[in-house]
Scaffold this motif. Structure first.
Motif, PDB file in Angstrom:
ATOM      1  N   GLN A  68      55.477  41.803  70.736  1.00 27.82           N
ATOM      2  CA  GLN A  68      55.510  42.858  71.190  1.00 27.82           C
ATOM      3  C   GLN A  68      55.348  43.281  72.584  1.00 27.82           C
ATOM      4  OE1 GLN A  68      52.343  44.559  67.074  1.00 27.82           O
ATOM      5  NE2 GLN A  68      52.792  46.477  69.320  1.00 27.82           N
ATOM      6  N   TYR A  69      55.678  43.882  72.481  1.00 33.03           N
ATOM      7  CA  TYR A  69      56.183  44.911  74.243  1.00 33.03           C
ATOM      8  C   TYR A  69      54.647  45.608  74.009  1.00 33.03           C
ATOM      9  CZ  TYR A  69      59.530  41.311  74.364  1.00 33.03           C
ATOM     10  OH  TYR A  69      60.420  39.469  74.848  1.00 33.03           O
ATOM     11  N   ASP A  70      53.954  45.601  74.496  1.00 31.26           N
ATOM     12  CA  ASP A  70      52.868  46.836  74.215  1.00 31.26           C
ATOM     13  C   ASP A  70      52.842  47.914  72.890  1.00 31.26           C
ATOM     14  OD1 ASP A  70      51.631  47.026  76.680  1.00 31.26           O
ATOM     15  OD2 ASP A  70      53.364  48.344  77.456  1.00 31.26           O
ATOM     16  N   LYS A  71      53.803  48.438  72.770  1.00 32.75           N
ATOM     17  CA  LYS A  71      54.235  49.246  71.411  1.00 32.75           C
ATOM     18  C   LYS A  71      55.168  48.522  70.811  1.00 32.75           C
ATOM     19  CE  LYS A  71      49.658  51.919  71.183  1.00 32.75           C
ATOM     20  NZ  LYS A  71      49.595  53.400  72.186  1.00 32.75           N
ATOM     21  N   LYS A  72      55.962  48.974  71.067  1.00 28.88           N
ATOM     22  CA  LYS A  72      57.426  48.336  70.987  1.00 28.88           C
ATOM     23  C   LYS A  72      57.462  47.351  70.435  1.00 28.88           C
ATOM     24  CE  LYS A  72      61.300  47.795  70.818  1.00 28.88           C
ATOM     25  NZ  LYS A  72      62.563  49.263  70.547  1.00 28.88           N
ATOM     26  N   VAL A  73      57.731  46.684  68.654  1.00 31.58           N
ATOM     27  CA  VAL A  73      57.767  45.852  67.604  1.00 31.58           C
ATOM     28  C   VAL A  73      59.049  45.148  68.105  1.00 31.58           C
ATOM     29  CG1 VAL A  73      57.695  44.922  66.096  1.00 31.58           C
ATOM     30  CG2 VAL A  73      56.010  46.635  66.566  1.00 31.58           C
ATOM     31  N   ALA A  74      59.318  44.214  69.165  1.00 32.28           N
ATOM     32  CA  ALA A  74      60.436  43.420  69.003  1.00 32.28           C
ATOM     33  C   ALA A  74      60.582  42.432  68.146  1.00 32.28           C
ATOM     34  CB  ALA A  74      60.462  42.662  70.796  1.00 32.28           C
ATOM     35  N   LEU A  75      59.858  41.934  67.378  1.00 32.30           N
ATOM     36  CA  LEU A  75      60.138  41.335  65.799  1.00 32.30           C
ATOM     37  C   LEU A  75      59.009  41.735  65.450  1.00 32.30           C
ATOM     38  CD1 LEU A  75      60.700  37.591  67.876  1.00 32.30           C
ATOM     39  CD2 LEU A  75      62.552  39.082  66.765  1.00 32.30           C
ATOM     40  N   GLY A 120      73.525  38.948  66.054  1.00 29.40           N
ATOM     41  CA  GLY A 120      72.764  39.941  66.333  1.00 29.40           C
ATOM     42  C   GLY A 120      73.092  41.121  66.880  1.00 29.40           C
ATOM     43  N   PRO A 121      73.055  42.592  67.119  1.00 32.83           N
ATOM     44  CA  PRO A 121      73.749  42.953  67.945  1.00 32.83           C
ATOM     45  C   PRO A 121      72.234  43.202  69.249  1.00 32.83           C
ATOM     46  CG  PRO A 121      72.795  44.612  66.350  1.00 32.83           C
ATOM     47  CD  PRO A 121      72.882  43.599  65.918  1.00 32.83           C
ATOM     48  N   SER A 122      72.757  44.149  70.533  1.00 32.30           N
ATOM     49  CA  SER A 122      71.600  43.815  71.444  1.00 32.30           C
ATOM     50  C   SER A 122      70.028  44.442  71.522  1.00 32.30           C
ATOM     51  CB  SER A 122      72.138  44.409  72.332  1.00 32.30           C
ATOM     52  OG  SER A 122      72.894  44.022  73.722  1.00 32.30           O
ATOM     53  N   GLY A 123      69.028  44.251  71.167  1.00 36.12           N
ATOM     54  CA  GLY A 123      67.694  44.688  71.114  1.00 36.12           C
ATOM     55  C   GLY A 123      67.358  44.024  69.805  1.00 36.12           C
ATOM     56  N   CYS A 124      68.025  43.565  69.335  1.00 40.62           N
ATOM     57  CA  CYS A 124      67.161  43.059  67.974  1.00 40.62           C
ATOM     58  C   CYS A 124      65.828  41.928  67.796  1.00 40.62           C
ATOM     59  CB  CYS A 124      68.177  43.048  67.445  1.00 40.62           C
ATOM     60  SG  CYS A 124      69.158  41.792  67.220  1.00 40.62           S
ATOM     61  N   GLY A 125      65.750  41.326  69.367  1.00 41.88           N
ATOM     62  CA  GLY A 125      64.714  40.467  69.595  1.00 41.88           C
ATOM     63  C   GLY A 125      65.404  39.127  68.945  1.00 41.88           C
ATOM     64  N   LYS A 126      66.143  38.664  69.702  1.00 42.01           N
ATOM     65  CA  LYS A 126      67.165  37.601  69.561  1.00 42.01           C
ATOM     66  C   LYS A 126      66.190  36.450  70.570  1.00 42.01           C
ATOM     67  CE  LYS A 126      71.084  38.004  69.899  1.00 42.01           C
ATOM     68  NZ  LYS A 126      71.420  39.713  69.989  1.00 42.01           N
ATOM     69  N   SER A 127      66.373  37.359  72.137  1.00 36.26           N
ATOM     70  CA  SER A 127      66.004  36.898  72.864  1.00 36.26           C
ATOM     71  C   SER A 127      64.459  36.226  73.433  1.00 36.26           C
ATOM     72  CB  SER A 127      66.467  37.306  74.139  1.00 36.26           C
ATOM     73  OG  SER A 127      67.539  37.527  74.437  1.00 36.26           O
ATOM     74  N   THR A 128      63.841  37.420  72.637  1.00 39.70           N
ATOM     75  CA  THR A 128      62.032  37.178  72.314  1.00 39.70           C
ATOM     76  C   THR A 128      62.408  36.136  71.623  1.00 39.70           C
ATOM     77  OG1 THR A 128      62.252  39.745  72.563  1.00 39.70           O
ATOM     78  CG2 THR A 128      60.608  38.522  72.022  1.00 39.70           C
ATOM     79  N   LEU A 129      62.673  36.253  70.489  1.00 37.02           N
ATOM     80  CA  LEU A 129      62.002  34.418  69.815  1.00 37.02           C
ATOM     81  C   LEU A 129      62.604  33.667  70.367  1.00 37.02           C
ATOM     82  CD1 LEU A 129      61.988  33.319  66.712  1.00 37.02           C
ATOM     83  CD2 LEU A 129      64.166  33.776  66.475  1.00 37.02           C
ATOM     84  N   GLU A 185      54.448  35.287  80.167  1.00 31.81           N
ATOM     85  CA  GLU A 185      54.893  35.233  81.175  1.00 31.81           C
ATOM     86  C   GLU A 185      55.182  36.869  81.278  1.00 31.81           C
ATOM     87  OE1 GLU A 185      54.102  32.788  83.621  1.00 31.81           O
ATOM     88  OE2 GLU A 185      54.247  31.291  81.970  1.00 31.81           O
ATOM     89  N   ILE A 186      55.162  37.330  80.185  1.00 27.42           N
ATOM     90  CA  ILE A 186      55.320  39.411  80.159  1.00 27.42           C
ATOM     91  C   ILE A 186      53.813  39.607  80.010  1.00 27.42           C
ATOM     92  CG2 ILE A 186      56.993  40.476  79.740  1.00 27.42           C
ATOM     93  CD1 ILE A 186      59.021  38.732  79.028  1.00 27.42           C
ATOM     94  N   PRO A 187      53.980  40.444  81.161  1.00 28.74           N
ATOM     95  CA  PRO A 187      51.574  40.776  80.681  1.00 28.74           C
ATOM     96  C   PRO A 187      51.785  41.802  79.681  1.00 28.74           C
ATOM     97  CG  PRO A 187      52.556  41.080  82.586  1.00 28.74           C
ATOM     98  CD  PRO A 187      53.823  40.525  82.365  1.00 28.74           C
ATOM     99  N   SER A 188      52.738  42.336  79.391  1.00 26.30           N
ATOM    100  CA  SER A 188      53.195  43.340  78.207  1.00 26.30           C
ATOM    101  C   SER A 188      52.476  42.420  76.405  1.00 26.30           C
ATOM    102  CB  SER A 188      53.300  44.567  77.950  1.00 26.30           C
ATOM    103  OG  SER A 188      54.824  43.911  78.114  1.00 26.30           O
ATOM    104  N   ALA A 189      53.390  41.086  76.296  1.00 26.31           N
ATOM    105  CA  ALA A 189      53.791  40.665  75.216  1.00 26.31           C
ATOM    106  C   ALA A 189      52.511  40.296  74.806  1.00 26.31           C
ATOM    107  CB  ALA A 189      54.777  39.274  75.628  1.00 26.31           C
TER     108      ALA A 189
END
Ligand code: ADP
Length: 278
Positions: free
Chosen positions: A36-43, A60-69, A79-83
């Motif tokens: 999650q990034y704060d409350k946003k569930v990326a994966l 998969g389309p943009s925004g579905c969490g591939k880069s986050t994985l 390194e992302i404080p909200s993660a």
């Protein structure tokens, strides 16, 4: 410490494509991973196995969490404080997310190539020697050998051997990306994560980088994000199809690339690979 003797890049000895992933051996297993990034569930609750020496495409389309994985696999996401992360990732039998994991060593084992080539604003040679020096290879003669080997391994040596001291930023986009791949593999990582490595390149450079990635199969375990389904089909052994459901990134289908293209189980996958959705 690395030595030139350990640094062999025997592309010529690669087995033919069909032989590489016959005995599929797990190298990474992701279990119930939620990021999650704060409350946003990326994966949301991702389960995925990655086979050693194979190329796994994440689509998969943009925004579905591939880069986050990808960022989670080598813990750059921290390194992302909200993660925040929950779940388990095993790499070579060890926990990636454990607080006791040595992050420096993890990131040497799991290299990351970004969409936009990001060479350091130094000479071509220094892009490589800096990385070597930081990891204990300080002998000039030894560095020269490894620099040549790694540039050869990405097909760049003949193009740059007469201008090793000139700025890496003067190279074309495709050459910069190959230099970044050389910089990543100079540490002999076990895994290479690639976030759309061809998408910022012109078609010719993109083809050269795609061929390079394809030829690295068997030598490295590669996890590559691509929006180019034809590319995923050409180069990957396995695939993970991501989607956004209820505003959360989910993995809707995984398996061999052949199975997913020939016999997709999910209706969404069917529509996505058929070009109807996504
Ligand atoms: P993809 O790679 O599939 O395009 P991402 O992993 O980049 O997906 O993003 C997944 C979701 O997380 C998106 O909704 C994106 O907006 C969000 N996201 C990504 N990075 C951040 C961040 N640093 N802070 C907040 N939200 C983010």
């Amino acid at each position: 410490m690395l030595t030139s003797k350990e640094t062999t890049y025997p592309w010529e000895k690669l087995p033919p494509k069909e032989d590489c992933c016959v005995d599929k051996k797990l190298i990474i297993s992701v279990r119930n991973l939620t990021v999650q990034y704060d409350k946003k569930v990326a994966l949301d609750g991702i389960n995925l196995d990655i086979n050693q020496g194979c190329i796994t495409a994440l689509v998969g389309p943009s925004g579905c969490g591939k880069s986050t994985l990808l960022l989670t696999l080598n813990r750059l996401v921290e390194e992302i404080p909200s993660a925040t992360m929950q779940g388990d990732i095993q790499f070579d039998g060890k926990s990636v997310l454990s607080p006791s994991t040595n992050i420096r060593s993890l990131r040497s084992d799991i290299g990351l190539i970004f969409q936009k080539p990001n060479p350091f604003p130094f000479s071509i040679k220094k892009n490589l020697t800096l990385t070597l020096s930081e990891h204990g290879v300080k002998d000039r003669a030894e560095q020269d050998i490894i620099v040549e080997q790694s540039l050869r391994s990405v097909g760049l040596w003949d193009e740059v051997k007469d201008r090793l001291e000139s700025s890496a930023l003067k190279l074309s986009g495709g050459q910069q990306q190959r230099l970044c791949i050389a910089r990543a593999i100079i540490l002999k990582p076990k895994i290479l994560l690639m976030d759309e490595p061809c998408s910022a390149l012109d078609p010719v450079s993109s083809g050269i980088v795609e061929d390079l990635v394809s030829n690295m199969r068997g030598q490295y375990t590669i996890i590559i994000i691509t929006h180019n389904l034809a590319q995923a089909r050409r180069i990957s052994d396995d695939m993970g199809v991501f989607w956004v459901k209820n505003d959360r990134g989910v993995l809707i289908e995984k398996g061999s690339t052949q199975d997913i293209f020939n016999n997709p189980k999910s209706e969404i996958t069917k529509a996505y690979i058929g070009g109807i959705r996504g």
